[in-house]
Design a protein around this motif. Structure first.
Motif, PDB file in Angstrom:
ATOM      1  N   SER A   1      98.931   5.325  76.714  1.00  0.00           N
ATOM      2  CA  SER A   1      98.342   6.391  77.510  1.00  0.00           C
ATOM      3  C   SER A   1      96.855   6.504  77.181  1.00  0.00           C
ATOM      4  O   SER A   1      96.453   6.398  76.018  1.00  0.00           O
ATOM      5  CB  SER A   1      99.071   7.692  77.181  1.00  0.00           C
ATOM      6  OG  SER A   1      98.344   8.777  77.639  1.00  0.00           O
TER       7      SER A   1
ATOM      8  N   HIS B   1      96.531   8.663  81.734  1.00  0.00           N
ATOM      9  CA  HIS B   1      97.166   7.664  82.597  1.00  0.00           C
ATOM     10  C   HIS B   1      98.006   6.725  81.738  1.00  0.00           C
ATOM     11  O   HIS B   1      97.567   6.281  80.685  1.00  0.00           O
ATOM     12  CB  HIS B   1      96.108   6.877  83.371  1.00  0.00           C
ATOM     13  CG  HIS B   1      95.468   7.710  84.423  1.00  0.00           C
ATOM     14  ND1 HIS B   1      96.058   7.937  85.644  1.00  0.00           N
ATOM     15  CD2 HIS B   1      94.297   8.416  84.416  1.00  0.00           C
ATOM     16  CE1 HIS B   1      95.274   8.730  86.361  1.00  0.00           C
ATOM     17  NE2 HIS B   1      94.207   9.051  85.622  1.00  0.00           N
ATOM     18  N   ILE B   2      99.199   6.449  82.249  1.00  0.00           N
ATOM     19  CA  ILE B   2     100.140   5.687  81.431  1.00  0.00           C
ATOM     20  C   ILE B   2     100.367   4.308  82.021  1.00  0.00           C
ATOM     21  O   ILE B   2     100.484   4.148  83.241  1.00  0.00           O
ATOM     22  CB  ILE B   2     101.486   6.445  81.307  1.00  0.00           C
ATOM     23  CG1 ILE B   2     101.249   7.701  80.448  1.00  0.00           C
ATOM     24  CG2 ILE B   2     102.570   5.583  80.694  1.00  0.00           C
ATOM     25  CD1 ILE B   2     102.431   8.605  80.337  1.00  0.00           C
TER      26      ILE B   2
ATOM     27  N   ASP C   1     101.387   4.343  85.621  1.00  0.00           N
ATOM     28  CA  ASP C   1     101.994   5.653  85.872  1.00  0.00           C
ATOM     29  C   ASP C   1     103.402   5.606  86.461  1.00  0.00           C
ATOM     30  O   ASP C   1     103.680   6.256  87.482  1.00  0.00           O
ATOM     31  CB  ASP C   1     101.073   6.495  86.791  1.00  0.00           C
ATOM     32  CG  ASP C   1      99.780   6.844  86.086  1.00  0.00           C
ATOM     33  OD1 ASP C   1      99.832   7.125  84.863  1.00  0.00           O
ATOM     34  OD2 ASP C   1      98.722   6.823  86.737  1.00  0.00           O
TER      35      ASP C   1
ATOM     36  N   ARG D   1     105.278   9.607  78.695  1.00  0.00           N
ATOM     37  CA  ARG D   1     104.932  10.817  79.463  1.00  0.00           C
ATOM     38  C   ARG D   1     105.884  11.959  79.090  1.00  0.00           C
ATOM     39  O   ARG D   1     105.444  13.091  78.860  1.00  0.00           O
ATOM     40  CB  ARG D   1     105.023  10.523  80.960  1.00  0.00           C
ATOM     41  CG  ARG D   1     104.539  11.699  81.811  1.00  0.00           C
ATOM     42  CD  ARG D   1     104.739  11.450  83.281  1.00  0.00           C
ATOM     43  NE  ARG D   1     104.067  10.261  83.752  1.00  0.00           N
ATOM     44  CZ  ARG D   1     102.753  10.198  83.971  1.00  0.00           C
ATOM     45  NH1 ARG D   1     101.981  11.239  83.725  1.00  0.00           N
ATOM     46  NH2 ARG D   1     102.222   9.090  84.413  1.00  0.00           N
TER      47      ARG D   1
ATOM     48  N   GLN E   1     104.893  13.297  75.792  1.00  0.00           N
ATOM     49  CA  GLN E   1     103.657  14.092  75.888  1.00  0.00           C
ATOM     50  C   GLN E   1     103.943  15.461  76.496  1.00  0.00           C
ATOM     51  O   GLN E   1     103.451  16.492  76.015  1.00  0.00           O
ATOM     52  CB  GLN E   1     102.635  13.341  76.751  1.00  0.00           C
ATOM     53  CG  GLN E   1     101.954  12.220  75.992  1.00  0.00           C
ATOM     54  CD  GLN E   1     100.978  11.456  76.871  1.00  0.00           C
ATOM     55  OE1 GLN E   1     101.106  11.445  78.098  1.00  0.00           O
ATOM     56  NE2 GLN E   1     100.019  10.801  76.246  1.00  0.00           N
ATOM     57  N   GLU E   2     104.762  15.462  77.528  1.00  0.00           N
ATOM     58  CA  GLU E   2     105.075  16.735  78.197  1.00  0.00           C
ATOM     59  C   GLU E   2     105.854  17.665  77.273  1.00  0.00           C
ATOM     60  O   GLU E   2     105.581  18.866  77.192  1.00  0.00           O
ATOM     61  CB  GLU E   2     105.872  16.458  79.479  1.00  0.00           C
ATOM     62  CG  GLU E   2     104.982  15.969  80.608  1.00  0.00           C
ATOM     63  CD  GLU E   2     105.758  15.466  81.822  1.00  0.00           C
ATOM     64  OE1 GLU E   2     105.108  14.987  82.758  1.00  0.00           O
ATOM     65  OE2 GLU E   2     107.005  15.530  81.817  1.00  0.00           O
TER      66      GLU E   2
END
Ligand SMILES: Nc1ncnc2c1ncn2[C@@H]1O[C@H](COP(=O)(O)OP(=O)(O)OP(=O)(O)O)[C@@H](O)[C@H]1O
Length: 738
Positions: A240, A249-250, A362, A369, A372-373
């Motif tokens: 990321s 952005h992943i 993405d 992700r 991270q979330e």
């Protein structure tokens, strides 16, 4: 199945599958038994030469002959090649691309015991002998540690395809079989396949060791330790980075490291029973892999990915959005000739597969992700709790001092809760010592304090749990660059970029070389065609020479035949003339010397005998007009008898019985004629005949004419001179003869 057309491979540039060939050294056993080496490797020209063993055919070794096969690949490695060189030249660039978010596949294909596992895994305990998989571990984590701006999440899976069933080599339950699932957008994946997040090389090494322990291996008569299953080690690298828009952005790169089962034909392994089934299924996967390669190379609209588990899983690696390297391994010894040839042909075809690799940006299911979330959510919750806590602190701050809680971190929060606890303890002591309240009020106040204390403890516990979870999640996300001097990192990064550029230039060179080679092959095939036309001309010329020679012979024969025919015709003509002459002579004789009635009788008697092919005279007895019967005696006897004779035979005539009659011999009269001694034909007639015979066309012979010519002379001649000067006498002669 049609080629995959997911969003992930749209727009990617065409790139050929790289094909690398490696030949292992002769084993001790092969050396001891004096095996002949039939493989030659030219690293400079990237050429592999395979020679038919001397005892297996002619000794001819021409480049155009069937006995020597030349192949060209992206890289070729001989028996002295080092593991490090193989990794640096082939795998490193691909792993770098995976770190950038591309999919990559490296698979080893070849006969059992030719070094697939040695190349892919090697001997992990010995640094110099570590293969591509462990080298990629070190490479990945090293690269991550040098990265300054990106956060990574690395996970590993390990599966095996054995007898067309998929087993998770990292699962606790090794009897469980997994199924493939197809997602319309993300393609094929193994349902329920476990994956382990790894933060460093030792962790991922540990994952591999665990999987290897579970891996099925069996022995065949080819190689005791031969692997009969396809093993796929999958490393997923998610990264990321904050983009220009200020948002993370992943990218997700997936690296498939595949050690295929031995590709040898089953007849050679001598497999039977379960081993046979095993070999059949392994061969099914491999033969479907071959069909997939063929379909892709030939540009077929239908590619049979669905026909085997292996090809379904490698769908993206072959004709999909992956960067792919095939490492074909061969043995150097003569007894491996046929298998090595098959492997090299297989590999040669694979060179023509085109992929469209592109970065996976993405994707929705990126684990990074989710992490991270989740971290953000937990942090938010903590902060909110903190704010709530701080509010309550503000609320409960009796001395009225305002604290700047906005900047408080977790330690502050802990401190605050501790303060709250201390304060509650203090309040409790105060209540205990208060004298102006009754017992009921005291108890109610203490209960309230106790409630508050429990709430603070719960809050403390919650916070600790959340903090632990955040820490745990954050620990799995690796961020490099903290301990590395930026300058060195940048230098190394640019070095790596240069290396990648060099690799890219080399790749383009290889492609150009391949095209050149292809053109060279086309030119050679044209030359061959030319040579064959030339040969045809030569052949036809030789045939023509041969034919003209035989034509000459036939001409000579024809002349001979014509000559023979001509002389035969001349002979026949002469014979014919002779026959005509004789015929005329006979005609002459007949007309002039045979009486007319006699001639007619003869003509009546004459007949043609078909069998003997000549004229013959019929038997006289059969003639209807034969002579009149001899007259018989009065009493019917053939001849008349004397009375005496009759008397002797007829007893009634008794008159002669007593007579003494003597039987006497007849006296012959003396001769009054002489035998003819003169010429048969009078000289005059002879001359007339000869004269007539001179003219073949028309023989004129008329004795009367001759007689009239000679006139009186003839009449004067003595009729007794022995000649038959008068034709009338001729007739008389004939009559006399008869
Ligand atoms: N390049 C090489 N250098 C030295 N030794 C090698 C090399 N390649 C293979 N070997 C040796 O050859 C033997 C067979 O190799 P390996 O087990 O890797 O073959 P394989 O193709 O993986 O066989 P299988 O199909 O059974 O998995 C091993 O002892 C290995 O150490």
């Amino acid at each position: 199945m049609p080629r995959p057309s997911t969003a992930s491979n749209k727009g990617g540039k065409d790139e050929s599958v790289q094909v690398v060939v490696r030949c292992r050294p002769m084993s001790e056993k092969e050396q001891d038994s004096g095996c002949e080496r039939v493989v030659d490797i030219d690293g400079q020209r990237k050429q592999v030469t395979l020679r038919r063993p001397r005892n297996e055919g002619s000794q001819r070794m021409s480049s155009s002959g069937e006995d020597v096969h030349n192949f060209y690949f992206d890289y070729v490695y001989d028996w002295n090649s080092k593991q490090k060189d193989v990794y640096e030249q082939t795998a490193r660039a691909l792993v770098d691309f995976v770190l950038e978010g591309f999919n990559g596949t490296i698979f080893a294909y070849g006969q059992t015991g030719t070094g697939k596992t040695f190349t892919m895994e090697g001997i992990r305990s010995q640094p110099d002998l570590r293969g591509i998989i462990p080298s990629s571990f070190a490479h990945i984590f090293d690269s991550i540690s040098r990265s300054t701006s990106r956060q990574f999440l690395v996970r590993a899976s390990y599966l095996e395809i054995y007898n067309e069933s998929i087993r998770d080599l990292l699962s606790r339950d090794q009897n469980k079989r997994l199924q493939l699932q197809e997602h319309p957008k993300e393609g094929v994946h193994v349902h329920d396949l476990s994956s382990f997040i790894t933060k460093n090389s030792p962790e991922i090494e540990h994952v591999m060791t665990t999987g290897n322990l579970n891996r099925s291996t069996g022995a065949t008569n080819m190689n005791e330790h031969s692997s009969r299953s396809h093993a796929i080690f999958v490393i997923t690298v998610e990264s990321s980075e904050i983009g220009a828009d200020g948002k993370p952005h992943i990218r997700v790169g997936k690296l498939n490291l595949v050690d295929l089962a031995g590709s040898e034909r089953q007849a050679k392994t001598g497999s039977t029973g379960d081993r046979f089934k095993e070999a059949t299924n392994i061969n099914l996967s491999l033969s479907v892999l071959g069909n997939v390669i063929s379909a892709l190379v030939d540009g077929n609209s239908h590619v049979p990915y669905r026909d085997s588990k292996l090809t379904r899983l490698l769908q993206n690696s072959l004709g999909g959005n992956s960067k792919t390297i095939m490492i074909a391994t061969v043995g150097p010894a003569n007894y491996n000739y046929e298998e090595s040839l098959t492997t090299l042909r297989y590999a040669n075809r694979a060179k023509n597969i085109k992929n469209q690799p592109r970065i996976n940006e993405d994707p929705k299911d990126a684990l990074l992700r989710k992490f991270q979330e989740e971290i953000a959510r937990l942090k938010d919750r903590l902060e909110n709790k903190g704010k709530g806590g701080r509010k309550s602190r503000r609320h409960k701050n009796r001395d009225g001092t305002e604290m700047d809680n906005e900047a408080s971190d977790q330690d502050d929060e802990e401190l605050f809760l501790k303060e709250q606890q201390d304060k509650l303890n203090e309040d409790k002591r105060t209540i205990m010592h208060k004298k102006n309240i009754n017992e009921t009020e005291r108890e109610a106040m203490l209960r309230q304090l106790e409630e508050q204390k429990k709430e603070i403890e719960r809050e403390q516990d919650d916070r600790r749990k959340m903090q632990h979870k955040i820490l745990e999640m954050e620990s799995k996300l690796i961020t490099g660059g903290k301990d590395i001097i930026t300058h060195t990192s940048e230098q190394e990064q640019s070095l790596r970029q240069k290396r990648r550029q060099i690799a890219e230039v080399e790749r383009r060179n290889r492609e150009a070389q391949q095209q050149l080679q292809q053109r060279e092959e086309e030119r050679q095939s044209m030359n061959e065609t030319y040579t064959s036309i030339k040969e045809e001309v030569e052949d036809k010329r030789a045939k023509r020479d041969k034919l003209s020679k035989s034509l000459k012979k036939l001409d000579a024969k024809k002349q001979d035949i014509i000559e023979k025919h001509r002389s035969a015709r001349e002979e026949l003509e002469a014979e014919q003339r002779e026959i005509q002459k004789q015929s005329k002579l006979f005609q002459l004789i007949i007309e002039n010397f045979i009486p007319v009635d006699e001639r007619e009788r003869l003509l009546k008697r004459i007949q043609f005998d078909e069998q003997q092919n000549c004229f013959t005279l019929k038997e006289l007895s059969k003639q209807a007009d034969q002579m009149a019967s001899r007259p018989l005696s009065a009493n019917g006897d053939r001849r008349s008898a004397s009375v005496y004779a009759q008397g002797t035979t007829i007893p009634e005539i008794a008159r002669f019985k007593d007579e003494n009659v003597i039987l006497l011999q007849l006296d012959f009269p003396s001769r009054t004629t002489r035998d003819y001694e003169g010429p048969m034909v009078s000289p005059m007639i002879q001359a007339a005949i000869e004269n007539a015979m001179k003219d073949e066309e028309h023989i004129e012979l008329d004795a009367n004419t001759i007689l009239s010519k000679k006139g009186t002379k003839k009449k004067k001649s003595n009729p007794n001179n022995g000649g038959y000067g008068d034709i009338q006498t001729g007739r008389g002669m004939n009559s006399a003869r008869r």
